[in-house]
Motif scaffolding. Structure first.
Motif, PDB file in Angstrom:
ATOM      1  N   ASP A 232       0.856  -1.184   0.000  1.00  0.00           N
ATOM      2  CA  ASP A 232       0.000   0.000   0.000  1.00  0.00           C
ATOM      3  C   ASP A 232       0.892   1.233   0.000  1.00  0.00           C
ATOM      4  OD1 ASP A 232      -1.745   2.075   0.405  1.00  0.00           O
ATOM      5  OD2 ASP A 232      -2.682   1.223   2.198  1.00  0.00           O
ATOM      6  N   PRO A 233       0.861   2.033  -1.057  1.00  0.00           N
ATOM      7  CA  PRO A 233       1.729   3.227  -1.099  1.00  0.00           C
ATOM      8  C   PRO A 233       1.519   4.155   0.092  1.00  0.00           C
ATOM      9  CG  PRO A 233       0.736   2.818  -3.245  1.00  0.00           C
ATOM     10  CD  PRO A 233       0.060   1.890  -2.287  1.00  0.00           C
ATOM     11  N   LYS A 234       0.323   4.131   0.696  1.00  0.00           N
ATOM     12  CA  LYS A 234       0.061   5.001   1.834  1.00  0.00           C
ATOM     13  C   LYS A 234       0.848   4.583   3.066  1.00  0.00           C
ATOM     14  CE  LYS A 234      -4.614   6.141   0.263  1.00  0.00           C
ATOM     15  NZ  LYS A 234      -6.069   6.050   0.580  1.00  0.00           N
ATOM     16  N   SER A 235       1.413   3.375   3.059  1.00  0.00           N
ATOM     17  CA  SER A 235       2.229   2.918   4.187  1.00  0.00           C
ATOM     18  C   SER A 235       3.613   3.556   4.200  1.00  0.00           C
ATOM     19  CB  SER A 235       2.381   1.393   4.150  1.00  0.00           C
ATOM     20  OG  SER A 235       1.131   0.746   4.278  1.00  0.00           O
ATOM     21  N   TRP A 236       3.967   4.215   3.112  1.00  0.00           N
ATOM     22  CA  TRP A 236       5.317   4.740   2.952  1.00  0.00           C
ATOM     23  C   TRP A 236       5.316   6.269   3.011  1.00  0.00           C
ATOM     24  CZ3 TRP A 236       9.448   1.391   2.406  1.00  0.00           C
ATOM     25  CH2 TRP A 236       9.126   0.046   2.153  1.00  0.00           C
ATOM     26  N   ALA A 237       6.290   6.828   3.722  1.00  0.00           N
ATOM     27  CA  ALA A 237       6.492   8.281   3.769  1.00  0.00           C
ATOM     28  C   ALA A 237       7.788   8.612   3.046  1.00  0.00           C
ATOM     29  CB  ALA A 237       6.559   8.764   5.214  1.00  0.00           C
ATOM     30  N   LYS A 238       7.757   9.600   2.194  1.00  0.00           N
ATOM     31  CA  LYS A 238       8.910   9.960   1.372  1.00  0.00           C
ATOM     32  C   LYS A 238       9.562  11.243   1.892  1.00  0.00           C
ATOM     33  CE  LYS A 238      10.172  10.943  -3.453  1.00  0.00           C
ATOM     34  NZ  LYS A 238       9.683  10.943  -4.869  1.00  0.00           N
ATOM     35  N   SER A 239      10.871  11.210   2.051  1.00  0.00           N
ATOM     36  CA  SER A 239      11.597  12.408   2.465  1.00  0.00           C
ATOM     37  C   SER A 239      11.632  13.419   1.329  1.00  0.00           C
ATOM     38  CB  SER A 239      13.029  12.053   2.876  1.00  0.00           C
ATOM     39  OG  SER A 239      13.036  11.164   3.975  1.00  0.00           O
ATOM     40  N   ALA A 240      11.366  14.670   1.658  1.00  0.00           N
ATOM     41  CA  ALA A 240      11.329  15.709   0.631  1.00  0.00           C
ATOM     42  C   ALA A 240      12.730  16.139   0.193  1.00  0.00           C
ATOM     43  CB  ALA A 240      10.551  16.920   1.136  1.00  0.00           C
ATOM     44  N   GLN A 241      13.722  15.871   1.033  1.00  0.00           N
ATOM     45  CA  GLN A 241      15.095  16.275   0.745  1.00  0.00           C
ATOM     46  C   GLN A 241      15.985  15.033   0.637  1.00  0.00           C
ATOM     47  OE1 GLN A 241      15.888  19.401   0.098  1.00  0.00           O
ATOM     48  NE2 GLN A 241      13.796  20.083   0.569  1.00  0.00           N
ATOM     49  N   PRO A 242      17.100  15.129  -0.084  1.00  0.00           N
ATOM     50  CA  PRO A 242      18.029  13.994  -0.122  1.00  0.00           C
ATOM     51  C   PRO A 242      18.612  13.730   1.260  1.00  0.00           C
ATOM     52  CG  PRO A 242      19.014  15.934  -1.133  1.00  0.00           C
ATOM     53  CD  PRO A 242      17.577  16.267  -0.891  1.00  0.00           C
ATOM     54  N   VAL A 243      18.901  12.471   1.540  1.00  0.00           N
ATOM     55  CA  VAL A 243      19.476  12.100   2.830  1.00  0.00           C
ATOM     56  C   VAL A 243      20.981  11.876   2.738  1.00  0.00           C
ATOM     57  CG1 VAL A 243      17.325  11.140   3.715  1.00  0.00           C
ATOM     58  CG2 VAL A 243      18.911   9.655   2.451  1.00  0.00           C
ATOM     59  N   PHE A 244      21.530  11.937   1.522  1.00  0.00           N
ATOM     60  CA  PHE A 244      22.965  11.734   1.310  1.00  0.00           C
ATOM     61  C   PHE A 244      23.293  12.342  -0.041  1.00  0.00           C
ATOM     62  CE2 PHE A 244      26.734   8.798   0.735  1.00  0.00           C
ATOM     63  CZ  PHE A 244      27.400   9.153   1.902  1.00  0.00           C
ATOM     64  N   LYS A 245      24.269  13.260  -0.075  1.00  0.00           N
ATOM     65  CA  LYS A 245      24.516  13.982  -1.319  1.00  0.00           C
ATOM     66  C   LYS A 245      25.976  14.425  -1.402  1.00  0.00           C
ATOM     67  CE  LYS A 245      22.958  18.357   0.742  1.00  0.00           C
ATOM     68  NZ  LYS A 245      21.989  19.478   0.634  1.00  0.00           N
ATOM     69  N   THR A 246      26.312  15.064  -2.503  1.00  0.00           N
ATOM     70  CA  THR A 246      27.664  15.576  -2.744  1.00  0.00           C
ATOM     71  C   THR A 246      28.172  16.396  -1.558  1.00  0.00           C
ATOM     72  OG1 THR A 246      27.561  15.601  -5.168  1.00  0.00           O
ATOM     73  CG2 THR A 246      28.914  17.293  -4.127  1.00  0.00           C
ATOM     74  N   CYS A 247      29.448  16.173  -1.222  1.00  0.00           N
ATOM     75  CA  CYS A 247      30.115  16.970  -0.186  1.00  0.00           C
ATOM     76  C   CYS A 247      31.362  17.583  -0.819  1.00  0.00           C
ATOM     77  CB  CYS A 247      30.483  16.108   1.017  1.00  0.00           C
ATOM     78  SG  CYS A 247      31.348  17.014   2.325  1.00  0.00           S
ATOM     79  N   GLU A 248      31.261  18.835  -1.203  1.00  0.00           N
ATOM     80  CA  GLU A 248      32.389  19.496  -1.868  1.00  0.00           C
ATOM     81  C   GLU A 248      33.594  19.600  -0.943  1.00  0.00           C
ATOM     82  OE1 GLU A 248      31.121  23.186  -3.489  1.00  0.00           O
ATOM     83  OE2 GLU A 248      29.732  22.267  -4.923  1.00  0.00           O
ATOM     84  N   ALA A 249      33.364  19.829   0.346  1.00  0.00           N
ATOM     85  CA  ALA A 249      34.481  19.978   1.292  1.00  0.00           C
ATOM     86  C   ALA A 249      35.345  18.724   1.329  1.00  0.00           C
ATOM     87  CB  ALA A 249      33.946  20.294   2.683  1.00  0.00           C
ATOM     88  N   ASN A 250      34.736  17.551   1.134  1.00  0.00           N
ATOM     89  CA  ASN A 250      35.472  16.286   1.159  1.00  0.00           C
ATOM     90  C   ASN A 250      35.807  15.775  -0.236  1.00  0.00           C
ATOM     91  OD1 ASN A 250      35.377  16.263   3.936  1.00  0.00           O
ATOM     92  ND2 ASN A 250      33.658  14.840   4.083  1.00  0.00           N
ATOM     93  N   HIS A 251      35.508  16.575  -1.255  1.00  0.00           N
ATOM     94  CA  HIS A 251      35.792  16.209  -2.646  1.00  0.00           C
ATOM     95  C   HIS A 251      35.126  14.882  -3.018  1.00  0.00           C
ATOM     96  CE1 HIS A 251      38.666  19.510  -2.770  1.00  0.00           C
ATOM     97  NE2 HIS A 251      39.201  19.041  -1.650  1.00  0.00           N
ATOM     98  N   GLN A 252      33.863  14.749  -2.624  1.00  0.00           N
ATOM     99  CA  GLN A 252      33.082  13.553  -2.937  1.00  0.00           C
ATOM    100  C   GLN A 252      31.826  13.993  -3.682  1.00  0.00           C
ATOM    101  OE1 GLN A 252      34.182  10.227  -2.067  1.00  0.00           O
ATOM    102  NE2 GLN A 252      36.007  11.488  -1.790  1.00  0.00           N
ATOM    103  N   TYR A 253      31.681  13.473  -4.900  1.00  0.00           N
ATOM    104  CA  TYR A 253      30.640  13.981  -5.790  1.00  0.00           C
ATOM    105  C   TYR A 253      29.753  12.849  -6.322  1.00  0.00           C
ATOM    106  CZ  TYR A 253      33.959  17.834  -5.695  1.00  0.00           C
ATOM    107  OH  TYR A 253      34.813  18.825  -5.280  1.00  0.00           O
ATOM    108  N   GLY A 254      28.452  13.125  -6.314  1.00  0.00           N
ATOM    109  CA  GLY A 254      27.499  12.178  -6.871  1.00  0.00           C
ATOM    110  C   GLY A 254      27.400  10.861  -6.129  1.00  0.00           C
ATOM    111  N   PRO A 255      27.345  10.863  -4.794  1.00  0.00           N
ATOM    112  CA  PRO A 255      27.256   9.585  -4.075  1.00  0.00           C
ATOM    113  C   PRO A 255      25.890   8.942  -4.279  1.00  0.00           C
ATOM    114  CG  PRO A 255      26.890  11.390  -2.546  1.00  0.00           C
ATOM    115  CD  PRO A 255      27.264  12.018  -3.874  1.00  0.00           C
ATOM    116  N   GLY A 256      25.889   7.617  -4.337  1.00  0.00           N
ATOM    117  CA  GLY A 256      24.607   6.953  -4.484  1.00  0.00           C
ATOM    118  C   GLY A 256      24.734   5.489  -4.810  1.00  0.00           C
ATOM    119  N   HIS A 257      23.624   4.946  -5.272  1.00  0.00           N
ATOM    120  CA  HIS A 257      23.436   3.520  -5.590  1.00  0.00           C
ATOM    121  C   HIS A 257      24.097   2.654  -4.517  1.00  0.00           C
ATOM    122  CE1 HIS A 257      22.033   0.825  -8.948  1.00  0.00           C
ATOM    123  NE2 HIS A 257      22.310   0.040  -7.903  1.00  0.00           N
TER     124      HIS A 257
END
Length: 331
Positions: A232-257
């Motif tokens: 049931d899709p209503k059982s799931w809540a979706k975050s409006a913002q990413p929970v893990f993303k690029t960190c320029e300070a650490n020179h890490q880009y496009g994290p995922g999968h």
């Protein structure tokens, strides 16, 4: 507390790590996109130097002859299963490649054995671009979660869930859990893909990746109770913002999968993901091999998981598009 190397494995995107009887098994997309590989080690830090075995190679022609993407290894019941996507045509004028989802099975205790058998394609009601199948047994029921194109919905892929009859056959109609809708999910491409299941204190945290595979690539999350109706899709809540993303300070880009595993002493949840350490990408980011596999520690609070930011490199990494030898050696 273990201090982890980063990267943990060079030039293996879409990394999947499972811990089974104190052994870590690692697979991921080979930069040549022509094979399925597996490594094993007793410590995550030893995976880079572990022998890499090719378990399966693409067919010479037909549906499993191009672009072998994002294999995942799972232990279901008394057997091992590898889920992967494969195409039958080169990239051309078509909007999307011809990927479909496939399954390999091995009933041996050690998945490094050569006894892998093709179980065929996972059939879905819509015969369309589909990939990134993952699976989890929850409440005694096996579920498949994957990314697929619905021709009636704008974008490249949405996330779906279905109950399974067996590890290669669906047993219910697919239900859409998420589609690209927020700005951060729609940069370069409208994509939801790469789902992974993390379970903690009766909750399910379903991460996924969104946007193009370059710098904009980021991780989102859906949340549900384990005892809810997961179809049931209503059982799931979706975050409006990413929970893990690029960190320029650490020179890490496009994290995922990403995938999830646990630490050597089972005390910590770990996030395994890929990222690049530079932004200057020549041509299609898919064919730049330097999305290296990395690891981060998951923290927990009353609000759920905190994935922090991608950690900086503390190991050597290549700076060119040259594909390294299997052992990752360099001059």
């Amino acid at each position: 507390m273990t201090q982890y190397h980063n990267p943990i494995v060079l030039q293996r995107a879409d990394p999947w790590v499972v811990k089974y009887k104190d052994t870590y098994y690692f697979t991921g997309s080979h930069p040549e996109y022509d094979r399925i590989i597996l490594r094993k080690a007793e410590r995550i830090n030893d995976l880079q130097q572990a022998e890499e075995k090719t378990l399966w190679r693409k067919h010479e022609s037909g549906p499993m002859s191009r672009y072998i993407w994002a294999p995942e290894i799972h232990r279901v019941g008394n057997a091992w299963y590898i889920y992967f996507a494969a195409a039958q045509e080169d990239f051309g004028s078509q909007d999307l490649p011809t990927h479909r989802m496939y399954v390999l099975e091995n009933t041996d205790e050690d998945p490094m054995s050569s006894n892998w058998v093709e179980k065929g394609q996972i059939e879905t009601p819509i015969d369309s671009f589909s990939l990134d199948a993952t699976t989890a047994v929850i409440g005694g029921v096996q579920y498949l979660i994957w990314a697929q194109k619905d021709p009636a919905i704008e974008g490249n892929s949405n996330l779906y869930i279905a109950r399974m009859k067996n590890p290669w056959t669906l047993d219910s109609e697919p239900v859409m859990l998420s589609k690209p809708e927020y700005d951060w999910e729609c940069i370069d491409f409208k994509v939801n893909e790469g789902p992974a299941v993390l379970r903690h204190d009766g909750m399910i945290y379903l991460t996924y990746s969104a946007s193009g595979t370059g710098v904009p690539y980021a991780v989102g999350m859906l949340t549900a109770r384990e005892d809810a109706d997961l179809l049931d899709p209503k059982s799931w809540a979706k975050s409006a913002q990413p929970v893990f993303k690029t960190c320029e300070a650490n020179h890490q880009y496009g994290p995922g999968h990403n995938s999830f595993t646990v630490s050597e002493d089972d005390s910590q949840d770990l996030m395994i993901y890929h990222a690049r350490n530079y932004t200057e990408i020549e041509g299609d980011p898919l064919f730049d091999p330097n999305r290296h596999a990395r690891v981060g520690v998951v923290s927990w609070s009353g609000q759920g998981p905190d994935f922090g930011v991608p950690e900086p490199d503390n190991q050597w990494t290549p700076t060119t598009r040259e594909v390294l030898p299997p052992d990752g050696s360099h001059q």
